[in-house]
Design an enzyme around this catalytic site. Structure first.
Site, PDB file in Angstrom:
ATOM      1  N   PRO A   2       0.820  -1.205   0.000  1.00 41.11           N
ATOM      2  CA  PRO A   2       0.000   0.000   0.000  1.00 41.11           C
ATOM      3  C   PRO A   2       0.853   1.254   0.000  1.00 41.11           C
ATOM      4  CG  PRO A   2      -0.103  -1.123   2.121  1.00 41.11           C
ATOM      5  CD  PRO A   2       0.994  -1.732   1.361  1.00 41.11           C
ATOM      6  N   GLU A   3       0.318   2.261  -0.623  1.00 41.74           N
ATOM      7  CA  GLU A   3       0.916   3.588  -0.586  1.00 41.74           C
ATOM      8  C   GLU A   3       0.063   4.462   0.329  1.00 41.74           C
ATOM      9  OE1 GLU A   3       1.949   4.983  -4.529  1.00 41.74           O
ATOM     10  OE2 GLU A   3       1.719   2.979  -5.363  1.00 41.74           O
ATOM     11  N   LYS A  60       4.154   5.775   4.883  1.00 41.43           N
ATOM     12  CA  LYS A  60       3.368   4.540   4.754  1.00 41.43           C
ATOM     13  C   LYS A  60       3.358   3.745   6.048  1.00 41.43           C
ATOM     14  CE  LYS A  60       4.983   4.545  -0.001  1.00 41.43           C
ATOM     15  NZ  LYS A  60       5.960   3.944  -0.926  1.00 41.43           N
ATOM     16  N   HIS A 104      -2.577 -16.227   5.787  1.00 45.42           N
ATOM     17  CA  HIS A 104      -1.197 -16.223   6.277  1.00 45.42           C
ATOM     18  C   HIS A 104      -1.112 -15.493   7.601  1.00 45.42           C
ATOM     19  CE1 HIS A 104      -1.126 -16.852   1.957  1.00 45.42           C
ATOM     20  NE2 HIS A 104      -0.020 -17.524   2.145  1.00 45.42           N
ATOM     21  N   ARG A 123       3.883 -12.349   2.148  1.00 46.95           N
ATOM     22  CA  ARG A 123       5.330 -12.388   1.918  1.00 46.95           C
ATOM     23  C   ARG A 123       6.156 -12.090   3.167  1.00 46.95           C
ATOM     24  NH1 ARG A 123       6.061  -8.852  -3.464  1.00 46.95           N
ATOM     25  NH2 ARG A 123       8.238  -9.415  -3.152  1.00 46.95           N
ATOM     26  N   ARG A 273      12.106  -0.746 -10.459  1.00 47.90           N
ATOM     27  CA  ARG A 273      10.653  -0.884 -10.502  1.00 47.90           C
ATOM     28  C   ARG A 273      10.132  -0.406 -11.853  1.00 47.90           C
ATOM     29  NH1 ARG A 273      11.367  -0.407  -4.831  1.00 47.90           N
ATOM     30  NH2 ARG A 273      10.131  -2.124  -4.085  1.00 47.90           N
TER      31      ARG A 273
END
Length: 283
Positions: A2-3, A60, A104, A123, A273
């Site tokens: 998320p930003e 963030k 998870h 992750r 990126r």
DNA sequence: CTTGTACCCTGACCGC
DNA sequence: TGCGGTCAGGGTACAA
């Protein structure tokens, strides 16, 4: 993941329900979700029994002030900081979510109202750390201005960019320069402002700086109004999706038609990126 | 100081 | 069906 708009959406969703709740029990499923060199046991000891103050966001990061005594007006004992990175998400409910996107388990906080704050992270790049107010204030000075605040003036932005030779796209991703902008909104803002992402930051003239500042604020505000962008993993609280993905002009549209000039959207790599831009519209 | 690169980790997807 | 390579909304440590 998320930003700024996504993290701010989560903050708003959590703020009211978490305020003044006591954390009765903490369960940690993976040691690597506890950051800052602190052990799982120490983390639990310093969080259990604490009361949560007003949930904040900076860049963030989400910040939960923790109080050991019932005076939420005094300075907190410490701050619990969360970074969601790519795949962190929260749910706040009585039982563990059983949805496909929430398989998870990472960290769980049982609260005194019977709800549990669930943190899930595919992750496990995100995580929690604990900071004294002093330590946080020190880290906070390393972050650039909040782009939606009045501190993000054309003048301030111009002073930040002036000495920099790095590409403007890289600069927007650097949290020391501007806080909260990530890969999606950097491309979108540069497209809206008509600026080539490869341009060295210091070469932007005053008009371009103003356009870019306004574009950043416009894009972030618009995304916030739509609860963020859900492309694959991002979910707001309790699995809700954002909808700004429907408004993206260039991100993820390589080879597609530019909606402004009917040219072709191109993709390149910057700072490791993907950048998306229209070479015909952005200079 | 500034700037680039590798790395952490899992899962989805693509081509063979 | 399986396997390897690539890529994904991020931040940090370290090298140059």
């Amino acid at each position: 993941m998320p930003e700024l708009p996504e993290v701010e959406t989560i903050r708003r969703d959590l703020k009211t329900s978490l305020f003044s709740r006591e954390i009765c029990r903490v369960r940690v499923y993976h040691d690597d979700l506890i950051l800052g060199g602190i052990s799982r046991r120490a983390f639990q000891m310093k969080v259990r029994g604490r009361q949560i103050g007003k949930t904040e966001r900076r860049a963030k990061f989400l910040l939960f002030p923790l109080y050991s005594e019932a005076n939420l007006n005094a300075p907190p004992e410490r701050l619990m900081r969360v970074q969601l990175r790519m795949t962190g998400q929260f749910a706040l409910q009585k039982t563990r979510p059983n949805t496909e996107d929430f398989q998870h388990p990472g960290v769980e906080f049982l609260l005194d109202d019977g709800n549990t704050l669930y943190y899930d992270d595919i992750r496990r790049l995100g995580g929690f750390d604990l900071l004294s107010l002093e330590a946080w204030c020190q880290l906070e000075t390393q972050l650039g201005p909040e782009p939606l605040s009045s501190a993000f003036s054309v003048k301030v932005f111009a002073e930040i960019l002036a000495p920099l030779r790095a590409p403007i796209k890289n600069t927007l991703l650097n949290q020391r320069r501007v806080a909260g902008v990530g890969n999606i909104y950097a491309s979108e803002a540069l497209y809206k402002a008509g600026i080539d992402p490869h341009r060295p930051a210091g070469t932007l003239d005053e008009g371009e700086i103003r356009r870019l500042r306004d574009a950043i604020r416009f894009i972030l505000s618009a995304a916030l109004n739509k609860s963020g962008t859900t492309i694959r993993n991002y979910r707001a609280l309790n699995g809700h999706s954002g909808s700004f993905q429907n408004d993206l002009q260039v991100y993820g549209r390589a080879g597609g038609m530019c909606r402004r000039c009917s040219g072709t959207v191109e993709q390149t790599t910057q700072a490791g990126r993907s950048s998306f831009f229209c070479p015909n519209c952005q200079h």
